[in-house]
Design an enzyme around this catalytic site. Structure first.
Site, PDB file in Angstrom:
ATOM      1  N   ARG A 271      -4.837  -1.775   9.035  1.00  0.00           N
ATOM      2  CA  ARG A 271      -5.983  -2.418   8.442  1.00  0.00           C
ATOM      3  C   ARG A 271      -5.627  -2.998   7.730  1.00  0.00           C
ATOM      4  O   ARG A 271      -4.326  -3.198   7.017  1.00  0.00           O
ATOM      5  CB  ARG A 271      -7.224  -1.451   8.127  1.00  0.00           C
ATOM      6  CG  ARG A 271      -6.549  -0.753   7.437  1.00  0.00           C
ATOM      7  CD  ARG A 271      -7.949   0.286   6.700  1.00  0.00           C
ATOM      8  NE  ARG A 271      -7.730   1.238   5.547  1.00  0.00           N
ATOM      9  CZ  ARG A 271      -7.969   2.315   5.779  1.00  0.00           C
ATOM     10  NH1 ARG A 271      -8.398   3.040   6.775  1.00  0.00           N
ATOM     11  NH2 ARG A 271      -7.143   3.436   4.830  1.00  0.00           N
ATOM     12  N   ILE A 272      -6.307  -4.558   7.661  1.00  0.00           N
ATOM     13  CA  ILE A 272      -6.597  -5.399   6.818  1.00  0.00           C
ATOM     14  C   ILE A 272      -6.929  -5.348   5.077  1.00  0.00           C
ATOM     15  O   ILE A 272      -6.524  -6.404   4.487  1.00  0.00           O
ATOM     16  CB  ILE A 272      -5.954  -6.744   7.050  1.00  0.00           C
ATOM     17  CG1 ILE A 272      -7.998  -6.832   7.988  1.00  0.00           C
ATOM     18  CG2 ILE A 272      -5.051  -6.932   8.459  1.00  0.00           C
ATOM     19  CD1 ILE A 272      -7.677  -8.796   8.481  1.00  0.00           C
TER      20      ILE A 272
ATOM     21  N   LEU B  74      10.266 -20.994  -5.298  1.00  0.00           N
ATOM     22  CA  LEU B  74       9.588 -20.026  -4.703  1.00  0.00           C
ATOM     23  C   LEU B  74       8.503 -20.255  -5.382  1.00  0.00           C
ATOM     24  O   LEU B  74       7.891 -20.007  -6.509  1.00  0.00           O
ATOM     25  CB  LEU B  74      10.110 -18.731  -4.760  1.00  0.00           C
ATOM     26  CG  LEU B  74       9.128 -17.428  -4.073  1.00  0.00           C
ATOM     27  CD1 LEU B  74       9.387 -17.408  -3.082  1.00  0.00           C
ATOM     28  CD2 LEU B  74       9.686 -16.166  -4.776  1.00  0.00           C
TER      29      LEU B  74
ATOM     30  N   ASP C 165       0.995  -0.825   0.165  1.00  0.00           N
ATOM     31  CA  ASP C 165      -0.136   0.330  -0.146  1.00  0.00           C
ATOM     32  C   ASP C 165       1.318   1.533  -0.214  1.00  0.00           C
ATOM     33  O   ASP C 165       2.235   1.199   0.740  1.00  0.00           O
ATOM     34  CB  ASP C 165      -1.226   0.105   1.271  1.00  0.00           C
ATOM     35  CG  ASP C 165      -1.964   1.178   1.172  1.00  0.00           C
ATOM     36  OD1 ASP C 165      -2.014   1.664  -0.063  1.00  0.00           O
ATOM     37  OD2 ASP C 165      -2.565   1.285   2.067  1.00  0.00           O
TER      38      ASP C 165
ATOM     39  N   SER D 102      -7.569  -5.179  -5.304  1.00  0.00           N
ATOM     40  CA  SER D 102      -9.042  -5.957  -4.730  1.00  0.00           C
ATOM     41  C   SER D 102     -10.298  -5.888  -5.210  1.00  0.00           C
ATOM     42  O   SER D 102     -10.500  -5.286  -5.998  1.00  0.00           O
ATOM     43  CB  SER D 102      -8.948  -5.292  -3.103  1.00  0.00           C
ATOM     44  OG  SER D 102      -9.328  -3.920  -2.972  1.00  0.00           O
TER      45      SER D 102
ATOM     46  N   ASN E  25       1.142   3.215  -3.074  1.00  0.00           N
ATOM     47  CA  ASN E  25       1.476   4.163  -4.638  1.00  0.00           C
ATOM     48  C   ASN E  25       0.864   5.524  -5.007  1.00  0.00           C
ATOM     49  O   ASN E  25       1.851   5.925  -5.392  1.00  0.00           O
ATOM     50  CB  ASN E  25       1.372   3.251  -5.125  1.00  0.00           C
ATOM     51  CG  ASN E  25       1.558   1.918  -5.361  1.00  0.00           C
ATOM     52  OD1 ASN E  25       2.971   1.643  -4.335  1.00  0.00           O
ATOM     53  ND2 ASN E  25       1.684   0.643  -5.850  1.00  0.00           N
ATOM     54  N   GLY E  26       0.154   5.468  -4.184  1.00  0.00           N
ATOM     55  CA  GLY E  26      -1.352   6.340  -4.585  1.00  0.00           C
ATOM     56  C   GLY E  26      -0.754   7.793  -4.534  1.00  0.00           C
ATOM     57  O   GLY E  26       0.386   9.375  -4.868  1.00  0.00           O
TER      58      GLY E  26
ATOM     59  N   GLU F 224       0.888 -12.945  12.041  1.00  0.00           N
ATOM     60  CA  GLU F 224       2.063 -12.325  12.870  1.00  0.00           C
ATOM     61  C   GLU F 224       1.576 -10.858  12.433  1.00  0.00           C
ATOM     62  O   GLU F 224       1.929 -11.065  10.640  1.00  0.00           O
ATOM     63  CB  GLU F 224       3.328 -11.932  12.893  1.00  0.00           C
ATOM     64  CG  GLU F 224       3.975 -13.660  14.101  1.00  0.00           C
ATOM     65  CD  GLU F 224       3.871 -13.126  15.588  1.00  0.00           C
ATOM     66  OE1 GLU F 224       3.044 -11.704  15.937  1.00  0.00           O
ATOM     67  OE2 GLU F 224       2.726 -13.800  16.239  1.00  0.00           O
TER      68      GLU F 224
ATOM     69  N   TRP G  90     -12.422  -1.853  -7.473  1.00  0.00           N
ATOM     70  CA  TRP G  90     -12.721  -2.019  -9.014  1.00  0.00           C
ATOM     71  C   TRP G  90     -13.579  -0.297  -9.148  1.00  0.00           C
ATOM     72  O   TRP G  90     -13.652   0.039 -10.112  1.00  0.00           O
ATOM     73  CB  TRP G  90     -13.502  -3.068  -9.130  1.00  0.00           C
ATOM     74  CG  TRP G  90     -12.257  -4.099  -9.670  1.00  0.00           C
ATOM     75  CD1 TRP G  90     -12.569  -5.044  -9.052  1.00  0.00           C
ATOM     76  CD2 TRP G  90     -12.349  -4.284 -11.003  1.00  0.00           C
ATOM     77  NE1 TRP G  90     -11.689  -6.458 -10.114  1.00  0.00           N
ATOM     78  CE2 TRP G  90     -12.019  -6.538 -10.850  1.00  0.00           C
ATOM     79  CE3 TRP G  90     -11.921  -3.759 -11.685  1.00  0.00           C
ATOM     80  CZ2 TRP G  90     -10.887  -7.238 -11.674  1.00  0.00           C
ATOM     81  CZ3 TRP G  90     -11.247  -4.167 -13.202  1.00  0.00           C
ATOM     82  CH2 TRP G  90     -10.770  -6.015 -13.384  1.00  0.00           C
TER      83      TRP G  90
ATOM     84  N   HIS H 208       2.254   3.765  -9.280  1.00  0.00           N
ATOM     85  CA  HIS H 208       1.466   2.188  -9.377  1.00  0.00           C
ATOM     86  C   HIS H 208       2.545   1.281  -9.786  1.00  0.00           C
ATOM     87  O   HIS H 208       3.720   0.515 -10.045  1.00  0.00           O
ATOM     88  CB  HIS H 208       0.689   1.924 -10.172  1.00  0.00           C
ATOM     89  CG  HIS H 208      -0.859   2.218  -9.090  1.00  0.00           C
ATOM     90  ND1 HIS H 208      -0.598   1.934  -8.193  1.00  0.00           N
ATOM     91  CD2 HIS H 208      -1.525   2.709  -9.376  1.00  0.00           C
ATOM     92  CE1 HIS H 208      -1.729   2.593  -7.557  1.00  0.00           C
ATOM     93  NE2 HIS H 208      -2.212   3.175  -8.251  1.00  0.00           N
TER      94      HIS H 208
HETATM   95  C1  IPE Z   1      -5.176  -2.927   0.114  1.00  0.00           C
HETATM   96  O1  IPE Z   1      -5.268  -1.088  -0.214  1.00  0.00           O
HETATM   97  C2  IPE Z   1      -5.064  -2.715  -1.314  1.00  0.00           C
HETATM   98  C3  IPE Z   1      -4.221  -3.355  -1.740  1.00  0.00           C
HETATM   99  C4  IPE Z   1      -3.322  -2.781  -1.151  1.00  0.00           C
HETATM  100  C5  IPE Z   1      -4.013  -3.856  -3.052  1.00  0.00           C
HETATM  101  P1  IPE Z   1      -6.142  -0.461  -0.310  1.00  0.00           P
HETATM  102  O2  IPE Z   1      -5.685   0.943  -0.593  1.00  0.00           O
HETATM  103  O3  IPE Z   1      -7.551  -1.034  -1.179  1.00  0.00           O
HETATM  104  O4  IPE Z   1      -6.695  -0.520   1.006  1.00  0.00           O
HETATM  105  P2  IPE Z   1      -7.551   0.827   1.706  1.00  0.00           P
HETATM  106  O5  IPE Z   1      -8.573   1.538   0.648  1.00  0.00           O
HETATM  107  O6  IPE Z   1      -6.879   1.574   2.097  1.00  0.00           O
HETATM  108  O7  IPE Z   1      -8.306  -0.023   3.212  1.00  0.00           O
HETATM  109  C1  IPE Z   2      -1.589   0.617  -3.682  1.00  0.00           C
HETATM  110  O1  IPE Z   2      -1.524   1.195  -3.378  1.00  0.00           O
HETATM  111  C2  IPE Z   2      -2.165  -0.660  -4.500  1.00  0.00           C
HETATM  112  C3  IPE Z   2      -3.551  -0.764  -5.212  1.00  0.00           C
HETATM  113  C4  IPE Z   2      -4.087  -0.504  -3.727  1.00  0.00           C
HETATM  114  C5  IPE Z   2      -3.666  -1.013  -5.938  1.00  0.00           C
HETATM  115  P1  IPE Z   2      -3.450   2.620  -3.184  1.00  0.00           P
HETATM  116  O2  IPE Z   2      -3.315   2.577  -4.734  1.00  0.00           O
HETATM  117  O3  IPE Z   2      -3.886   1.857  -2.492  1.00  0.00           O
HETATM  118  O4  IPE Z   2      -1.571   4.285  -2.588  1.00  0.00           O
HETATM  119  P2  IPE Z   2      -2.503   5.255  -1.335  1.00  0.00           P
HETATM  120  O5  IPE Z   2      -2.624   4.392  -0.489  1.00  0.00           O
HETATM  121  O6  IPE Z   2      -3.478   5.885  -1.998  1.00  0.00           O
HETATM  122  O7  IPE Z   2      -1.118   5.509  -1.154  1.00  0.00           O
HETATM  123 MG    MG Z   3      -3.556   2.007  -0.249  1.00  0.00          MG
END
Ligand code: IPE
Ligand code: IPE
Ligand code: MG
Length: 242
Positions: free
Chosen positions: A197-198, A140, A29, A74, A31-32, A210, A78, A46
């Site tokens: 969070r998960i 792997l 998580d 996830s 990248n954005g 863990e 979408w 990304h």
């Molecule tokens: C979880 O990250 C999904 C992936 C890393 C692929 P999200 O950015 O989608 O999760 P939330 O929205 O912060 O819970």
């Molecule tokens: C995780 O990075 C990658 C995907 C969910 C596809 P994000 O795109 O959720 O990046 P943030 O959390 O908005 O920085």
């Molecule tokens: Mg994110």
């Protein structure tokens, strides 16, 4: 003012870490935010994230980790803008096509975990072909969670039991119908990017995993960060309720 030494970068070495997770899972998580902070479009984040993913697969392979699962996209993702979704899928598609020969050379097995009914026939076939080419490898196991949602996965497992006419089920019956059937449960789940969070990731499988949360954004989560997480895992005492 002192001269300061350039930070040394370590190369992953299992001997420095102790107990390794057999199955490492990563929520990649941030990248954005990584891109936004640089004034770049989210898709640039990304792209940088996918480059770090390549480095991470390599590090896990050298470390001797048996199974690596990465959360790439996830079921909820979408709902992002069409541009972003297309950008992410294009990058993943390029990765999977481009790296199959390298994964083959490294004896890496590939599994795609997720609800592929969202994809068109051609994409499904391309994913299936890549898995097939690598299925007899013994190194792997790399699992890419793509269009993945933990609740959806459990729902589909239950639907398949219903279709079989089952009136009684064991936990093993459910495990055997998840995308991860046959794989060990994750021992360590790392989430980068600061959120704690998960987000619907491996809900059933992580019952005794863990967790390790890092503030580092995914594109910057380098081998030193990975080693740090693995070392902390090695120091944890797992009790499994006993
Ligand atoms: C979880 O990250 C999904 C992936 C890393 C692929 P999200 O950015 O989608 O999760 P939330 O929205 O912060 O819970
Ligand atoms: C995780 O990075 C990658 C995907 C969910 C596809 P994000 O795109 O959720 O990046 P943030 O959390 O908005 O920085
Ligand atoms: Mg994110």
């Amino acid at each position: 003012m002192f001269w300061s030494r350039k930070k040394k970068t370590k190369k992953a070495n299992a001997a420095d870490i102790g107990v390794l997770p057999r199955h490492l899972a990563i929520i990649m998580d941030g990248n954005g935010r990584w891109a936004t902070r640089r004034g770049m479009p989210r898709t640039a984040g990304h792209k940088a994230g996918s480059e770090n993913f390549v480095r991470t697969v390599d590090a896990c392979d050298r470390l001797g980790i048996q199974c690596l699962t990465v959360y790439a996209f996830s079921t909820e993702n979408w709902q992002r803008s069409d541009d972003e979704v297309q950008g992410i899928l294009k990058i993943m598609h390029a990765y999977i096509i481009k790296y199959v020969p390298e994964l083959m050379k490294k004896n890496i097995r590939l599994r795609i975990l997720g609800d592929l009914s969202y994809f068109d026939e051609e994409s499904r076939r391309a994913l299936g072909d890549s898995e097939k080419k690598l299925e007899n490898n013994t190194g792997l196991t790399l699992c890419i969670a793509l269009s993945y949602g933990g609740r959806n996965e459990i729902k589909q497992a239950l639907e398949s039991l219903i279709r079989e006419g089952r009136t009684e089920v064991t936990e093993e019956d459910i495990s055997n119908r998840l995308y991860t059937a046959g794989l060990p449960d994750p021992d360590l789940v790392i989430r980068t990017g600061g959120e704690k969070r998960i987000s619907n990731f491996l809900l059933w499988q992580s019952a005794y995993a863990e967790y390790y949360f890092s503030d580092v954004l995914w594109p910057d989560f380098d081998e030193d960060c990975l080693l740090e997480a693995a070392s902390e895992f090695g120091r944890r005492k797992r009790r499994f309720g006993k």
